[in-house]
Structures are given as C-alpha cells and as structure tokens.
Design a protein around this motif. Structure first.
Motif, short mmCIF file in Angstrom:
data_model
loop_
_atom_site.label_atom_id
_atom_site.label_comp_id
_atom_site.label_asym_id
_atom_site.label_seq_id
_atom_site.Cartn_x
_atom_site.Cartn_y
_atom_site.Cartn_z
N SER A 220 80.04 60.08 1.28
CA SER A 220 81.10 60.42 0.34
C SER A 220 81.37 59.27 -0.63
O SER A 220 81.61 59.48 -1.82
N PHE A 221 81.30 58.04 -0.12
CA PHE A 221 81.52 56.86 -0.97
C PHE A 221 80.44 56.76 -2.03
O PHE A 221 80.70 56.42 -3.19
N GLY A 222 79.18 57.07 -1.64
CA GLY A 222 78.10 57.05 -2.61
C GLY A 222 78.27 58.08 -3.69
O GLY A 222 77.92 57.86 -4.86
N ARG B 157 75.10 56.54 -5.96
CA ARG B 157 74.25 56.45 -4.76
C ARG B 157 73.28 55.28 -4.84
O ARG B 157 72.99 54.63 -3.84
N ARG B 158 72.75 55.01 -6.02
CA ARG B 158 71.84 53.87 -6.15
C ARG B 158 72.59 52.56 -5.92
O ARG B 158 72.08 51.65 -5.26
N VAL C 13 65.40 49.59 -11.73
CA VAL C 13 64.59 49.99 -12.88
C VAL C 13 64.08 51.42 -12.75
O VAL C 13 64.14 52.21 -13.70
N PHE C 14 63.59 51.78 -11.58
CA PHE C 14 62.88 53.05 -11.42
C PHE C 14 63.68 54.16 -10.73
O PHE C 14 63.30 55.32 -10.82
N ILE C 15 64.77 53.82 -10.06
CA ILE C 15 65.56 54.85 -9.39
C ILE C 15 66.76 55.21 -10.25
O ILE C 15 67.59 54.35 -10.56
N PRO C 16 66.88 56.47 -10.69
CA PRO C 16 68.01 56.85 -11.54
C PRO C 16 69.31 56.90 -10.74
O PRO C 16 69.33 57.30 -9.58
N GLU C 17 70.38 56.48 -11.36
CA GLU C 17 71.70 56.53 -10.73
C GLU C 17 72.22 57.96 -10.76
O GLU C 17 71.90 58.75 -11.67
N SER C 18 73.00 58.33 -9.76
CA SER C 18 73.65 59.64 -9.73
C SER C 18 74.92 59.53 -8.93
O SER C 18 75.03 58.71 -8.02
#
Length: 547
Positions: A109-111, A116-117, A226-231
């Motif tokens: 839930s916190f993420g 999440r990244r 760099v390579f993992i998109p934030e969501s």
C-alpha cells in the motif's frame, strides 16, 4: 483500495486471468471504466526496454527467494558456531518471513502511494546494508534480530517487483509470460538457495550467505532508476499506522503460539497468545471495512478467483518450504553429505520448478487455469505421499525424487495463481494485490517452517531414546546430552565425541526419531495438499481457458 464490492458478480467469477482484470477494472457503481494507464506512470518506450526492466527486477526477486531458504542448509554450521537452542534455531529461520509477512500489505500500500520504484530502491539499499551487518553476527540473538530487520526491507522489495510487472506489461499474454518468469525466479531462487548457501558455507562461512546480498543489489541500484518506469496510485489515501500495528499484532502472536503448541504441547499460555492474535485480526478486518482508504481492501477476498488463487499460493509454499526444512537436515546430518553435495543434489528440482512455471503459460490456452493449478497441487500431494509412506533408510534417492515431484507442482501452481491474482485488479491497485499475493507466499513459507518444523522437532524430542551408556554423568556431558535431546544437530555433534559403538547407536536412534517425525509431517502435508487440489478444482472449474 476500495473499488471492489465484497460480493462479486457471477460474470466476474467465471473469467480467466486476462478477462478478470478487464471485468473488475470498474468503479464501485459497476459502470465500465475506460482503460487508461494510471497517472504518473510513464509508459515504457519499447518492448526490449520492458524485458530489460524485468531482468533488473529479477535481482531482488532472486535474492529474497534465496534468503528464504539459503540459511536452511547452513543451520548445522550456525548451530556449531552460535550454539542456539532448538527454539532459537527455528526463530533464526522464521524471524525473516514473519516480519516480511507482517509488513507486506503495509509496504504494498505504501508503494502505491509514494511510488513502487522508489520503495524498491529504498528496500534494496536497506537490505544490502543490513545483510552486511548481520553476516558477522556474534550470537544467535544478534542473528535473529538481523533476520527480522531483513524482513522489514524485504517487505519493500517483493510487492514492488510484482506490481511493477503488472504496470510494465498491461497486455495479458505478455504479462502472463512475465509473471511466469517472475514466479520461476522466485521458485528457482528458493531451490537455488540451499545450493548456493551450501557452497558458500563449505568454502567460506555461514555469514557469506548474507554478505553476498551486497553485490547482487548493485545492478538494481545502478540501473533501476534508468530502465524501470515509476508507477503509483494517482489517488492514494492516507497511511493508517494503526492498521500496520494491528497487522503485526495479528501475525506475530499467532505464529508464536503455533510454534509453542507444536514444541511444548497444549498449554494455557500458547492458546491465549493465539487467541490474542486472532482477536487482533478481527479488529484489523473491522477497521479496514470502516476506513475510506484501508490498508487492505478486504472486499478483494469476496472474489472467489482472487481468494482461491491466494489460498493456492499459501499452500504451495507451505509444502515446499516445509519439505526443504527437513530435507536439508536429512541430507547433511543423516546421509553425511557436505553442504555443496546436498545443494547439487537439488539441481534437478530447481530445473523442474523453473521449467514447470514456463511450460504452463501456453498450457492454459488448452486447459482451464483452475485445473492447471489443481494439477500442480496434486503433484505436491504426490511428493508428500512418497515421503509419508516410503522408506528413508536406503539413502537420499527417495526424498530427492519426492522433491522433484513437489517442485514440478509448485512451479505450475504458482505461475497461474499469480496471474489470476494480478488480472483481478486495475493497474493502479496492483501494489495492493501484489502485496496480498506476496503475503500469501510468505505466510505459506512461514507456516511451512513453523508448523511442519515445530511438529518435526516435537516428534523427534518425544521419540528419541538415548542408548544405554549415555546419560547424566556419562560421556558427552550434561550440555551435550541436553543438546542431543533437543535437536538432530545436537545428537550428531554429540556422536562425534563418543566412542564408535556409542556413536553408531546414538546416530541410529536419532535417525529413527527424526524419520518418525518426517513421516508424521509428510502425512499432514499430504492431507492439506490433496484437500487444496480438490478445492481449487471445484471453485475454479468455471474459469475458461486463456485466449
């Protein structure tokens, strides 16, 4: 997290993983919602970049999975080094998954709220730092505390990886393959843990198992931003601290009480502790139903596909980790294998776990998903049947063959059950769903170790008959005899200090006592797995094949 009704519609109950997500991605009023990516979630620019992001996510997945089981094969070395009691030995194994399970929902839930990244990177940094400090633990108490701290940061890692996969791969077919790779990494890591851990213990010392986390985390820390998109959830609610406390007050007392009952027999104190934990669980659920932004959307469990898939996860990991616990001790202490040898002996099971997880991806286009999951649980039951009714005295072949069957079942069941879970929620709530799924994983791992391990320990202690000539004032001393009565490791260590006839007699007695416990625990696990297979086949029989 309040977008689901506690009573699912009939249509939602009869959908596959890819169609469940579309059907349930709607507001509480029941009107379809236009499929759009969540706010603040940048789309990955290309498919190659998607798979590169998945590759980076596999580093923390493998590490957490390896950490779940690596110390299992190091228990004899830890026992010799730190001399823990039987209860402390179980807590060395259990402290990590206990804290992990207690905090997964909160961290998922916190993420959703902070990103999440971002949470993944915080957890990776903390996990590496605590691992380095715990590797040099001078006492059992220090090691237990370090394992608990690792559980805190591990809880930040696992929901983040699975929820990021849900958002990186919105297409159901690509997501199913990504989830299969994720599940294969988790299952394979759990099987790789004893192999890797055994080699490190033999070549260096048991602390090297923890120290290796530092270089494993470097790729995710260096290239993840760099390579993992934030969501994240575009409309997050507030964090309810009371709910986090209640979740811990539920998990810790219940598991502690179960361990006490299994090792010490029925008593008022353990029963009271379990009752307190269950009461806190009741308060927790009631609180979630009243909150506008609950920590756990309990309405999700009203969807029978979601709740049954969670149950399958719990029981699959219950059987797997419980099996690994006694297999590690049997191979090293009774069959005389070195840690590396016993780890290598498990390589076929590692391969089977990964292969089964990947092979069921196309299978669900021809066979209903519920039957695939039920088939996996049936294989787990078959593995325990071999252990429960087989003769263990002829060497490790029978137990390793049973592990191979069990690994095939776990690999198949995990992949499809996780896809069913992820497909049942809209992308912006994937962190919460992933956390619940991961909680199922950790509860299964925890209970497999706590319940089956405690029953095994209690059965060993009740059935051990020390040979004549070993007793108070006899060879080995009072301390050695006490340790022999408490754990198999203690008996084997005492045997090393005795004359040959007494050593052989004590080892034989310890084998008989330990194997009697293995038969009991295997019979219990067999009944649970068979019942779970029937449940899944019946409840999920209407879920159609994937398209």
């Amino acid at each position: 997290m309040g977008t689901f009704s506690s009573t699912p519609t009939p249509a939602a109950q009869d959908l596959t993983a890819d169609t469940v997500g579309r059907a349930t991605n709607q507001p509480a009023g029941g009107q379809p919602r236009t499929q759009q990516p969540p706010a603040n979630q940048p789309a990955a620019p290309g498919r190659g970049r998607d798979w590169l992001a998945l590759g980076l996510l596999m580093f923390p997945v493998l590490l957490v999975a390896v950490d779940n089981t690596a110390l299992t094969f190091a228990l004899p070395a830890i026992s010799r080094s730190l001399e823990p009691s039987g209860v402390q030995l179980l807590w060395i194994v259990d402290a990590y998954p206990l804290v992990l399970a207690g905090l997964l929902v909160a961290m998922g839930s916190f993420g959703d709220r902070i990103g999440r990244r971002r949470l993944l990177l915080i957890g990776s940094t903390g996990f590496a730092a605590v691992s380095a400090a715990t590797a040099f633990a001078p006492s059992a108490e220090w090691l237990i505390a370090g394992r608990a701290a690792l559980g805190l940061f591990g809880a930040m890692l696992m929901p983040s990886t699975l929820s990021l996969i849900r958002n990186i791969f919105p297409d159901p077919n690509r997501r199913r393959l990504a989830v299969a790779i994720w599940a294969a990494g988790f299952s394979g890591g759990a099987a790789l843990g004893p192999i890797f851990g055994g080699w490190l213990v033999e070549q260096y010392w048991w602390g090297a198992i923890l120290l290796v986390a530092v270089p494993i985390m470097l790729p995710i820390l260096a290239f993840g931003p760099v390579f993992i998109p934030e969501s994240r959830d575009p409309r997050p609610g507030t964090t309810d601290v009371a709910s986090i406390v209640l979740s811990l007050l539920t998990m810790v007392p219940v598991v502690y009480g179960i361990k006490s009952l299994a090792t010490e027999g029925f008593g008022v104190a353990p029963a009271a502790v379990i009752g307190f934990g269950l009461l806190m669980g009741y308060v927790f659920v009631r609180r979630q139903k009243r909150l506008r932004s609950p920590l756990l959307d309990v309405g999700l469990f009203g969807n029978r596909i979601f709740s049954t898939a969670i149950t399958a996860n719990v029981l699959a990991l219950f059987s797997f980790n419980g099996f690994i616990l006694f297999l590690a001790q049997h191979l090293q202490l009774l069959d005389g294998q070195k840690p590396t040898e016993s780890g290598i002996a498990m390589i076929p099971a590692l391969i089977a776990t990964v292969a089964a997880g990947l092979l069921v991806v196309p299978l669900v286009r021809k066979v209903r998903p519920g039957f695939v999951v039920a088939g996996g649980l049936s294989l787990s039951a078959t593995g325990y049947f071999v252990v429960a009714f087989g003769d263990h005295s002829g060497g490790p072949a029978l137990l390793l063959g049973a592990l191979l069957i069990l690994a095939l079942g776990v690999g198949a069941a995990e992949t499809i059950s996780n896809d069913l879970i992820l497909g049942a929620v809209p992308p912006e709530k994937s962190g919460a769903a992933a956390a619940i799924s991961e909680t199922g994983y950790e509860i299964g791992s925890l209970l497999g170790t706590a319940i089956l391990g405690s029953i095994l320990t209690a059965s060993y202690q009740r059935n051990l008959v020390l040979p004549e000539g070993i007793g108070a004032g006899g060879p080995g001393g009072a301390h050695g005899i006490s340790q022999a009565r408490e754990t198999l490791t203690g008996a084997v260590e005492l045997a090393h200090s005795l004359p040959a006839p007494l050593a052989e007699a004590l080892t034989s007695a310890a084998r008989v006592a330990f194997d009697s416990g293995v038969h009991v625990t295997a019979s219990i696990a067999l009944g649970l797995m068979a019942g779970a297979a029937v449940l899944v086949a019946v409840v999920l029989r209407g879920v159609p094949k994937a398209r």
